[in-house]
Design a protein around this motif. Structure first.
Motif, PDB file in Angstrom:
ATOM      1  N   GLU A   1       0.825  -1.211   0.000  1.00  0.00           N
ATOM      2  CA  GLU A   1       0.000   0.000   0.000  1.00  0.00           C
ATOM      3  C   GLU A   1       0.859   1.259   0.000  1.00  0.00           C
ATOM      4  O   GLU A   1       0.489   2.263  -0.626  1.00  0.00           O
ATOM      5  CB  GLU A   1      -0.948  -0.010   1.197  1.00  0.00           C
TER       6      GLU A   1
ATOM      7  N   GLU B   1       1.997   1.485  -3.570  1.00  0.00           N
ATOM      8  CA  GLU B   1       0.871   1.706  -4.465  1.00  0.00           C
ATOM      9  C   GLU B   1       0.364   3.149  -4.389  1.00  0.00           C
ATOM     10  O   GLU B   1      -0.064   3.714  -5.389  1.00  0.00           O
ATOM     11  CB  GLU B   1      -0.262   0.739  -4.149  1.00  0.00           C
ATOM     12  N   GLU B   2       0.391   3.729  -3.211  1.00  0.00           N
ATOM     13  CA  GLU B   2      -0.037   5.130  -3.097  1.00  0.00           C
ATOM     14  C   GLU B   2       0.867   6.030  -3.925  1.00  0.00           C
ATOM     15  O   GLU B   2       0.397   6.946  -4.614  1.00  0.00           O
ATOM     16  CB  GLU B   2      -0.025   5.566  -1.632  1.00  0.00           C
TER      17      GLU B   2
ATOM     18  N   TYR C   1       0.009   5.378  -7.687  1.00  0.00           N
ATOM     19  CA  TYR C   1      -1.217   6.036  -8.135  1.00  0.00           C
ATOM     20  C   TYR C   1      -1.051   7.554  -8.223  1.00  0.00           C
ATOM     21  O   TYR C   1      -1.588   8.185  -9.135  1.00  0.00           O
ATOM     22  CB  TYR C   1      -2.367   5.695  -7.188  1.00  0.00           C
ATOM     23  N   GLN C   2      -0.319   8.132  -7.311  1.00  0.00           N
ATOM     24  CA  GLN C   2      -0.223   9.590  -7.252  1.00  0.00           C
ATOM     25  C   GLN C   2       0.905  10.161  -8.096  1.00  0.00           C
ATOM     26  O   GLN C   2       0.840  11.329  -8.489  1.00  0.00           O
ATOM     27  CB  GLN C   2      -0.052  10.029  -5.796  1.00  0.00           C
TER      28      GLN C   2
ATOM     29  N   VAL D   1      -4.406   5.631 -14.329  1.00  0.00           N
ATOM     30  CA  VAL D   1      -5.338   5.687 -13.209  1.00  0.00           C
ATOM     31  C   VAL D   1      -6.779   5.734 -13.703  1.00  0.00           C
ATOM     32  O   VAL D   1      -7.671   5.069 -13.159  1.00  0.00           O
ATOM     33  CB  VAL D   1      -5.030   6.905 -12.318  1.00  0.00           C
ATOM     34  N   GLN D   2      -7.024   6.499 -14.771  1.00  0.00           N
ATOM     35  CA  GLN D   2      -8.378   6.577 -15.331  1.00  0.00           C
ATOM     36  C   GLN D   2      -8.823   5.237 -15.905  1.00  0.00           C
ATOM     37  O   GLN D   2      -9.997   4.854 -15.786  1.00  0.00           O
ATOM     38  CB  GLN D   2      -8.433   7.663 -16.403  1.00  0.00           C
TER      39      GLN D   2
ATOM     40  N   GLN E   1     -10.362   3.015 -13.284  1.00  0.00           N
ATOM     41  CA  GLN E   1     -11.584   3.430 -12.590  1.00  0.00           C
ATOM     42  C   GLN E   1     -12.747   2.451 -12.760  1.00  0.00           C
ATOM     43  O   GLN E   1     -13.467   2.187 -11.789  1.00  0.00           O
ATOM     44  CB  GLN E   1     -11.987   4.840 -13.046  1.00  0.00           C
TER      45      GLN E   1
ATOM     46  N   THR F   1     -10.427  -0.141  -8.421  1.00  0.00           N
ATOM     47  CA  THR F   1      -9.293  -0.442  -7.558  1.00  0.00           C
ATOM     48  C   THR F   1      -8.560   0.835  -7.156  1.00  0.00           C
ATOM     49  O   THR F   1      -8.534   1.822  -7.902  1.00  0.00           O
ATOM     50  CB  THR F   1      -8.322  -1.398  -8.274  1.00  0.00           C
ATOM     51  N   THR F   2      -7.985   0.816  -5.955  1.00  0.00           N
ATOM     52  CA  THR F   2      -7.174   1.919  -5.453  1.00  0.00           C
ATOM     53  C   THR F   2      -5.915   1.323  -4.842  1.00  0.00           C
ATOM     54  O   THR F   2      -5.656   0.124  -4.958  1.00  0.00           O
ATOM     55  CB  THR F   2      -7.928   2.727  -4.386  1.00  0.00           C
ATOM     56  N   TRP F   3      -5.151   2.173  -4.148  1.00  0.00           N
ATOM     57  CA  TRP F   3      -3.940   1.639  -3.512  1.00  0.00           C
ATOM     58  C   TRP F   3      -4.257   0.915  -2.195  1.00  0.00           C
ATOM     59  O   TRP F   3      -3.381   0.291  -1.603  1.00  0.00           O
ATOM     60  CB  TRP F   3      -2.924   2.752  -3.258  1.00  0.00           C
TER      61      TRP F   3
ATOM     62  N   LYS G   1      -5.544  -2.146  -0.315  1.00  0.00           N
ATOM     63  CA  LYS G   1      -5.680  -3.563  -0.675  1.00  0.00           C
ATOM     64  C   LYS G   1      -6.129  -4.372   0.553  1.00  0.00           C
ATOM     65  O   LYS G   1      -5.332  -5.082   1.179  1.00  0.00           O
ATOM     66  CB  LYS G   1      -4.351  -4.113  -1.207  1.00  0.00           C
TER      67      LYS G   1
END
Length: 301
Positions: free
Chosen positions: A165, A168-169, A172-173, A181-182, A185, A189-191, A193
């Motif tokens: 995580e 992953e953050e 993503y950023q 990232v789009q 959507q 899923t996000t960072w 888990k």
């Protein structure tokens, strides 16, 4: 110069052609030199990258000798393993073959990537059978370049989640970019888990970039990533057959930290991670449709 003027006037076509040819030759020579420099730079860049990866392994493993040589003439299995035996096989009828293949397809077509995984326990014997199925996969020169690390310890799962995580953050950023990232959507899923700690089991799939022979020499693992990827496909099929769910996870930039956490040797690189369990009652999946046969199959006969 005045003495050459009549000659130049009378032979201007020839002189011009020679001049153009010389200019072209010089230009081509410069282009070749530039291309050669570019190629050399690319090669040196690749060489440097490869060297850096190899250098990272030096001094980190007691089983590695800096002066050892790879013996490419003896890369096949040991003679007692390589002997030919009769292949035991019973040919099914065409009707049975069609029936069995269709039944298997129907079961596999129910497979989905599930992120809402229940913490309900799963018998270790089931996981062992899944791993054994993965081990039946083909591999380059029968090197079997895979290690499947099975984690059920809650504390280790929490540490793995924290590592993933955190990275992953950042992915993503910063690293992945807006388009990537789009594109994710619709999957939702996000960072974060949660399944990494909620699933009863994690299977971390390592590729062995090289192995060792009985005499301690390095053994080349041909097509190690392709071989391990095929084995992962076997795992996914076995998970589905066992009535379990998973989601294929690629822990970007997490490999070195997780390898150290799990005390794996330097010749192993983390490729994939599979959390395994039963789906939660409230589990949902995107309403994706698979491509029809005519879009994925080309028949030549």
């Amino acid at each position: 110069m005045e003495n050459y003027l009549p000659f130049l006037v009378n032979n201007w076509r020839t002189v011009g052609l020679i001049g153009v040819s010389l200019a072209a030759g010089v230009a081509l020579g410069q282009l070749h030199q530039t291309s050669g420099q570019t190629a050399n730079k690319n090669h040196e860049s690749w060489k440097k990258s490869t060297t850096e990866e190899i250098e990272q392994t030096k001094g980190q493993s007691t089983i590695e000798n800096e002066n050892e040589q790879v013996d490419e003439d003896h890369q096949t299995a040991d003679s007692e393993d390589a002997k030919q035996i009769l292949f035991k096989y019973k040919k099914p009828s065409e009707a049975d073959s069609i029936k069995q293949s269709e039944a298997f397809y129907c079961r596999m077509n129910q497979r989905r990537s599930v992120r809402c995984i229940s913490s309900d326990p799963v018998a270790l014997e089931v996981i062992e059978n899944i791993i054994k199925t993965g081990g039946t996969s083909p591999s380059g020169a029968h090197t079997e370049p895979w290690t499947f690390v099975v984690v059920g310890n809650p504390e280790i799962k929490q540490q793995i989640r924290q590592i993933i995580e955190t990275e992953e953050e950042i992915n993503y950023q910063q690293r992945m970019g807006d388009v990537w990232v789009q594109d994710l959507q619709p999957v939702g899923t996000t960072w974060v888990k949660e399944y990494l700690t909620e699933a009863p089991w994690l299977i971390l799939i390592f590729k062995q970039v090289y192995g060792f022979k009985k005499n301690g020499q390095r053994k080349i693992h041909y097509y190690n990533e392709i071989s391990v990827s095929i084995a992962t496909g076997f795992l996914l099929a076995a998970i589905q057959e066992a009535g379990l769910v998973t989601v294929t996870t690629t822990p970007l930039n997490c490999g070195p930290s997780i390898r150290v956490l799990l005390n794996r040797p330097v010749n192993e690189k983390l490729l994939l991670l599979l959390p395994i369990g039963y789906p939660k009652v409230e589990a949902t999946v995107p309403d994706f449709k698979r491509k029809p046969l005519h879009e994925i199959m080309v028949l030549c006969q």
